[in-house]
Design an enzyme around this catalytic site. Structure first.
Site, PDB file in Angstrom:
ATOM      1  N   THR A 194       0.819  -1.216   0.000  1.00 16.07           N
ATOM      2  CA  THR A 194       0.000   0.000   0.000  1.00 16.07           C
ATOM      3  C   THR A 194       0.853   1.266   0.000  1.00 16.07           C
ATOM      4  O   THR A 194       1.908   1.325   0.636  1.00 16.07           O
ATOM      5  CB  THR A 194      -0.924   0.007   1.227  1.00 16.07           C
ATOM      6  OG1 THR A 194      -1.750  -1.155   1.177  1.00 16.07           O
ATOM      7  CG2 THR A 194      -1.794   1.248   1.266  1.00 16.07           C
ATOM      8  N   GLU A 215      -5.989  -6.119   4.085  1.00 15.09           N
ATOM      9  CA  GLU A 215      -5.914  -7.297   3.204  1.00 15.09           C
ATOM     10  C   GLU A 215      -6.939  -7.196   2.072  1.00 15.09           C
ATOM     11  O   GLU A 215      -7.427  -8.201   1.566  1.00 15.09           O
ATOM     12  CB  GLU A 215      -6.127  -8.604   3.999  1.00 15.09           C
ATOM     13  CG  GLU A 215      -5.311  -8.753   5.264  1.00 15.09           C
ATOM     14  CD  GLU A 215      -3.834  -8.975   5.023  1.00 15.09           C
ATOM     15  OE1 GLU A 215      -3.291  -8.344   4.108  1.00 15.09           O
ATOM     16  OE2 GLU A 215      -3.213  -9.769   5.746  1.00 15.09           O
ATOM     17  N   GLY A 218      -4.222   2.576  -2.519  1.00  9.76           N
ATOM     18  CA  GLY A 218      -4.699   1.639  -1.520  1.00  9.76           C
ATOM     19  C   GLY A 218      -5.369   0.469  -2.198  1.00  9.76           C
ATOM     20  O   GLY A 218      -4.727  -0.508  -2.575  1.00  9.76           O
TER      21      GLY A 218
END
Length: 387
Positions: free
Chosen positions: A133, A370, A138
């Site tokens: 990230t 995740e 993101g």
């Protein structure tokens, strides 16, 4: 701990699996539960406790035996992470991330990379961090901007990674960086040792939860690593990162199960003890129905997680979709169950000493990391539609 989890010569029998889970449960009860609130309050990263977890065999749960791994299945790992999270979801989740890093090196690394890093990581004498990230990338992970430019026998890495668990504490960072064209195919993965010149870290983030594990930016300012530190082949980094996340999603889902189970158990005990209007809460039908629904949701979530883990073990064609389903459902359910357990405690649930509010805070982030649960729905939907 008196027992060390060792690699079985075949799949674990029910008795062997029960013994492993008992050992993990004992470890969590002795080493995590008594300290969880203090670690949360003091933002303490328990290095020595993690080292003892490594001694038990929890530093490389599904890493091969020749480098100190335990060699268990993803199904066994999910059960282990659930038990660890009963003790402390924040520490269980960090052990999950550490295991994801170790698996990436074990699966995609050269023999030299495996021998250099995995004995350290499986013993948890050192820790691993996963760096995908970025501040501007993101959910759209393929849009990362961190660059890796070839310069002779080295790559020069420049960029910033955001929300990195274990940053500043880890011994090795797996960094995804762009070596080629825009998009997923231009990304490669690199092993960056903690002492590399040009590598630095931002301040420890002030977070809603997960306070026992540090979260910082990882800053790469013309960091030079040997070309031998490329993990896998050039351009394979995005595939490596995504394959690791399948297992990571199961693990974080399992951590939600453990935290939710702890909160539900506390709520059940509390409604027996608490009297209102002359009778225990446990005799009120609305409370009975609430607990019934929470227990049903938890069992359904556990079944999804177990099915997804089995699919990953079997390398099923739809394993990624099943992992996304399990992650989406179990992390949503886990947070909801913990939050309802807090509500059943009334004002006491809001107090730090009862521990419920900590679990609520810790489980909330599981719906984001995740891959956000919105992205899980994208993965599932695309698979269903053949997109």
């Amino acid at each position: 701990m008196s027992m060390t989890i060792t690699t079985p010569s075949t799949a674990l029998s029910p008795d062997e699996r029960a013994a492993v889970i008992d050992a993990v449960r004992d470890f969590a009860a002795a080493e995590l539960t008594p300290h969880a609130l203090e670690w949360d309050e003091q933002k303490h990263f328990p290095r020595e406790t993690l080292h003892r977890a490594g001694e038990l065999g929890l530093g490389g749960i599904y890493v091969r035996e020749d480098v100190g791994g335990t060699g268990l299945s993803r199904s066994d790992a999910a059960a282990i992470f659930e038990e660890l999270a009963v003790g402390d979801p924040a520490i269980a989740a960090y052990i999950s991330i550490h295991n994801m890093v170790a698996w990436m090196i074990d699966t995609y690394g050269t023999d030299a990379q495996r021998q250099e890093w995995l004995p350290l990581l499986t013993a948890m004498d050192g820790f691993g961090s996963y760096c995908l990230t970025e501040p501007g990338a993101g959910s759209d992970a393929a849009a990362i901007a961190t660059s890796a430019i070839r310069d002779g026998d080295e790559f020069v890495l420049t960029g910033v990674k955001q929300f990195i668990s274990g940053a500043g504490e880890a011994s090795v960072y797996i960094v995804m960086a762009r070596t080629g064209d825009p998009g997923a195919r231009g990304i490669s993965a690199f092993l960056v040792p903690a002492d590399t010149t040009g590598l630095s870290f931002g301040a420890n983030e002030k977070k809603m939860g997960w306070n026992a594990q540090p979260t910082r930016q990882v800053i790469l300012d013309e960091v030079r690593v040997p070309a031998a530190n490329l993990l896998g082949s050039e351009g394979q980094g995005f595939k490596i990162a995504m394959s690791a996340l399948d297992g990571g999603r199961i693990n974080i889902a399992a951590c939600s199960l453990g935290g939710a189970q702890w909160a539900l158990d506390r709520a059940i005990a509390y409604v027996h003890e608490r009297f209102t209007f002359g009778e225990p809460l446990a005799e009120k039908q609305s409370v009975v129905f609430t607990l019934a629904d929470l227990a049903t949701e938890l069992r359904a979530a556990r079944a999804l997680v177990r099915d997804a883990a089995a699919a990953l073990d079997a390398k099923a064609p739809d394993a990624s979709m099943q992992c996304a389903m399990a992650k989406r459902y179990a992390t949503d359910a886990g947070f909801r169950i913990a939050n309802e357990a807090l509500q059943l405690h009334g004002g006491y649930g809001y107090l730090h000493d009862y521990g419920i509010e900590k679990v609520v805070r810790d489980l909330r982030v599981h719906q984001i990391l995740e891959g956000t649960n919105e992205i899980m729905r994208v993965i599932i939907g695309r698979e269903l539609l053949g997109a």
